[in-house]
Design an enzyme around this catalytic site. Structure first.
Site, PDB file in Angstrom:
ATOM      1  N   HIS A  31       0.830  -1.209   0.000  1.00 14.68           N
ATOM      2  CA  HIS A  31       0.000   0.000   0.000  1.00 14.68           C
ATOM      3  C   HIS A  31       0.868   1.265   0.000  1.00 14.68           C
ATOM      4  CE1 HIS A  31      -4.326  -0.545   0.142  1.00 14.68           C
ATOM      5  NE2 HIS A  31      -4.486   0.670   0.627  1.00 14.68           N
ATOM      6  N   ASP A  40      -3.687   7.015  -1.608  1.00 19.23           N
ATOM      7  CA  ASP A  40      -4.915   6.638  -2.297  1.00 19.23           C
ATOM      8  C   ASP A  40      -4.547   6.132  -3.690  1.00 19.23           C
ATOM      9  OD1 ASP A  40      -7.579   6.188  -2.729  1.00 19.23           O
ATOM     10  OD2 ASP A  40      -8.101   8.287  -3.122  1.00 19.23           O
ATOM     11  N   GLY A  41      -5.417   5.301  -4.265  1.00 17.38           N
ATOM     12  CA  GLY A  41      -5.200   4.770  -5.608  1.00 17.38           C
ATOM     13  C   GLY A  41      -4.574   3.395  -5.642  1.00 17.38           C
ATOM     14  N   ASN A  42      -4.284   2.809  -4.465  1.00 23.20           N
ATOM     15  CA  ASN A  42      -3.582   1.526  -4.420  1.00 23.20           C
ATOM     16  C   ASN A  42      -4.374   0.386  -5.056  1.00 23.20           C
ATOM     17  OD1 ASN A  42      -1.131   2.176  -2.583  1.00 23.20           O
ATOM     18  ND2 ASN A  42      -2.866   2.995  -1.440  1.00 23.20           N
ATOM     19  N   GLY A  43      -5.698   0.342  -4.805  1.00 17.35           N
ATOM     20  CA  GLY A  43      -6.489  -0.779  -5.291  1.00 17.35           C
ATOM     21  C   GLY A  43      -6.523  -0.869  -6.805  1.00 17.35           C
ATOM     22  N   ARG A  44      -6.718   0.272  -7.468  1.00 20.97           N
ATOM     23  CA  ARG A  44      -6.782   0.251  -8.922  1.00 20.97           C
ATOM     24  C   ARG A  44      -5.421  -0.049  -9.543  1.00 20.97           C
ATOM     25  NH1 ARG A  44     -10.064   5.356  -7.627  1.00 20.97           N
ATOM     26  NH2 ARG A  44      -8.931   4.738  -5.766  1.00 20.97           N
ATOM     27  N   ILE A  45      -4.349   0.467  -8.938  1.00 22.90           N
ATOM     28  CA  ILE A  45      -3.015   0.162  -9.461  1.00 22.90           C
ATOM     29  C   ILE A  45      -2.682  -1.312  -9.224  1.00 22.90           C
ATOM     30  CG2 ILE A  45      -0.559   0.709  -9.301  1.00 22.90           C
ATOM     31  CD1 ILE A  45      -1.388   3.570  -8.509  1.00 22.90           C
ATOM     32  N   HIS A  46      -3.114  -1.835  -8.101  1.00 24.41           N
ATOM     33  CA  HIS A  46      -2.949  -3.274  -7.823  1.00 24.41           C
ATOM     34  C   HIS A  46      -3.552  -4.115  -8.952  1.00 24.41           C
ATOM     35  CE1 HIS A  46      -4.384  -7.087  -6.055  1.00 24.41           C
ATOM     36  NE2 HIS A  46      -5.607  -6.616  -6.088  1.00 24.41           N
ATOM     37  N   ARG A  47      -4.758  -3.754  -9.390  1.00 27.02           N
ATOM     38  CA  ARG A  47      -5.395  -4.521 -10.472  1.00 27.02           C
ATOM     39  C   ARG A  47      -4.766  -4.202 -11.830  1.00 27.02           C
ATOM     40  NH1 ARG A  47      -9.192  -3.469  -6.668  1.00 27.02           N
ATOM     41  NH2 ARG A  47      -9.877  -1.493  -7.594  1.00 27.02           N
TER      42      ARG A  47
END
Length: 517
Positions: free
Chosen positions: A340, A344-351
């Site tokens: 992480h 902010d923005g971690n989830g979308r970059i993860h995908r």
């Protein structure tokens, strides 16, 4: 050493660190070492113990071995048992090596200089801690793999002449999650999903394939935001879709990570500190009255981020190409989300990193992004469960305190929890999502577009109707089970005759509700 070690290790127990065993048994391997040396580290997904029955079985997170498998109650006995039956848990091994006296390891290794287990332990000590044991280089022995490829996925490997081993670890000391071999993963790899995707698109015309790709890309972009509970403006969705469409085009580095965050968050980032975190971070809620943090997951410490990010970049460039693409995507993407690194923005970059790895390896056909986020959204509870499967095991070992801004400040050394973890459940979940996109979403979307083209052409054969009106007609028919509602007949489609309305309903039912046209 043996007599002293013997007293470190427990006898049969029914409870291990608040975890019940399926029957009284003696903790062995990593479980024994964790208890004997009081290691604060997430425990393995499956722990081992020696039971009284002459049958190996698994239950309640334990694998119970027979008395004949029992190791000597020594550091050497349990270390050897762990490598032989459990594979590598690098987080446990590093904490263990920090806890034992180097002289104990030196004596243990020197006593059996040709043992493959001893040479692997020797290499792992020096690799993990970055310092050498006081031992001369190995003179003779058959080269041994550090990772047992029958138990865990590994890279191609490079030789270490000092230890006479092949370092086939799939990463560096900065970042090296591991994935265990499992029947589920072996079956998925044997399915050759990338070849299945190529076979499916080979049956789709070029123009239809281009439209299918565009639909799937938009679907994935919308789903990725929906997973985060967001409904951003259409232009942000399109920009993110464009980024996904270019996944794999640019090598990962710090600049690329920052570029992706900018695309995700858009221009209005007044309330977000852009760039890599300078403060702590967590995923969870705040207590309603006191605003005290209630973390479900605590992010890596800011001072650990440079090494972790460097490790992810090195993995992407040097180790991912040696692994199955979906397994490599799992390691990189889930490693990122646990770290992480952004506010902010971690989830979308993860995908996005899933797309990046699959595209860079040529797993998905050129110009076609599988809508993995859509499959994840449809299985959102499973997705959260697989994310939490590791966070729940790590959280009890993280000391923290709330800050004045009701963030968290981590007080102990936790960097290894993010660089070394077992990503097997995450890999199995991602394979399930990828399979669904290939065997379901891709052919279904292409089939829908083909049917829609047929529907449109047959409507146009009856009347000269604009494309937007045909689309509206389709939506009304779809919403009303193939019939135009009375409201639609009185309003948008009042110009149609009764015969035309009946014909159009029949066309819809034949094309979309009948057999394959």
């Amino acid at each position: 050493m043996d007599a002293r070690d013997h007293h470190r290790f427990s006898d049969a127990v029914s409870v291990f660190r608040e975890m019940r065993l399926p029957e009284p048994a003696v903790p062995s391997g990593y479980a024994a070492l964790i208890e004997a040396y009081d290691l604060r580290v997430p425990h393995p997904l499956t722990m081992c113990a020696i039971g009284s029955r002459h049958k190996v079985f698994e239950a309640e997170g334990w694998r119970i071995y027979t008395p004949r498998h029992a190791p000597a109650a020594t550091l050497e006995g349990h270390l050897t048992f762990a490598l032989k039956y459990e594979g590598l848990d690098l987080a446990v091994l590093k904490r263990l090596f920090q806890a034992v006296e180097p002289s104990d390891l030196e004596a243990m290794i020197a006593a059996k200089p040709t043992s493959a287990y001893m040479r692997r332990i020797w290499f792992l000590y020096e690799w993990l801690l970055g310092r050498a044991l006081d031992l001369p280089d190995a003179k003779s022995a058959t080269y041994a793999d550090i990772v047992d490829t029958k138990m865990q996925w590994a890279g191609k490997g490079t030789t270490s002449t000092r230890h006479r081993v092949r370092n086939n670890l799939p990463g560096t000391p900065d970042f090296c999650p591991m994935v265990r071999r499992s029947d589920t993963l072996d079956q998925f790899v044997q399915m050759k999903l990338d070849a299945q995707a190529q076979a499916i698109i080979g049956k789709i015309s070029g123009s239809l394939l281009a439209r299918t790709a565009a639909f799937l890309l938009l679907k994935d972009s919308k789903s990725s935001y929906a997973i985060e509970g967001e409904a951003p403006p259409h232009d942000r969705i399109q920009r993110w879709g464009k980024a996904i469409g270019e996944a794999g085009k640019y090598p990962l580095n710090e600049t690329e990570f920052l570029r992706l965050q900018q695309i995700v968050l858009g221009k209005d980032n007044r309330f977000i500190k852009m760039g890599f975190r300078k403060d702590g971070g967590f995923v969870g809620e705040h207590e309603q009255d006191t605003r005290m943090p209630l973390p479900d997951h605590i992010s890596a410490r800011p001072n650990d981020l440079p090494d972790l990010i460097r490790g992810m970049i090195a993995f992407d460039q040097d180790h991912a190409p040696d692994l199955d693409p979906v397994i490599a995507a799992t390691i990189l993407a889930f490693g990122f989300i646990y770290i992480h690194p952004f506010e902010d923005g971690n989830g979308r970059i993860h995908r996005y990193l899933i797309h990046h790895t699959l595209s860079a390896r040529g797993f998905n056909p050129p110009g076609l992004a599988f809508p993995v986020s859509s499959a994840i959204l449809d299985r959102i509870l499973d997705y959260r469960a697989v994310l939490e499967s590791y966070s729940k095991r790590a959280l009890p070992h993280i000391d923290w305190r709330p800050t004045a801004k009701m963030n968290v400040e981590v007080l102990n050394d936790t960097g290894d929890f993010y660089r070394f973890f077992d990503a097997t459940p995450q890999a199995e979940f991602l394979f399930q999502c990828v399979e669904r996109t290939i065997t379901h979403d891709l052919p279904e979307e292409a089939d829908f577009l083909r049917r829609y083209d047929l529907f449109r052409s047959r409507i146009e054969a009856h009347v000269d109707m604009p494309a937007s009106m045909i689309d509206l007609l389709f939506n009304f028919l779809k919403q009303n089970n193939g019939q135009l509602s009375k409201r639609a007949r009185r309003a948008e489609f009042a110009m149609l005759t009764d015969v035309e309305a009946e014909d159009f309903a029949a066309i819809y039912q034949e094309v979309f509700q009948g057999d394959q046209p």
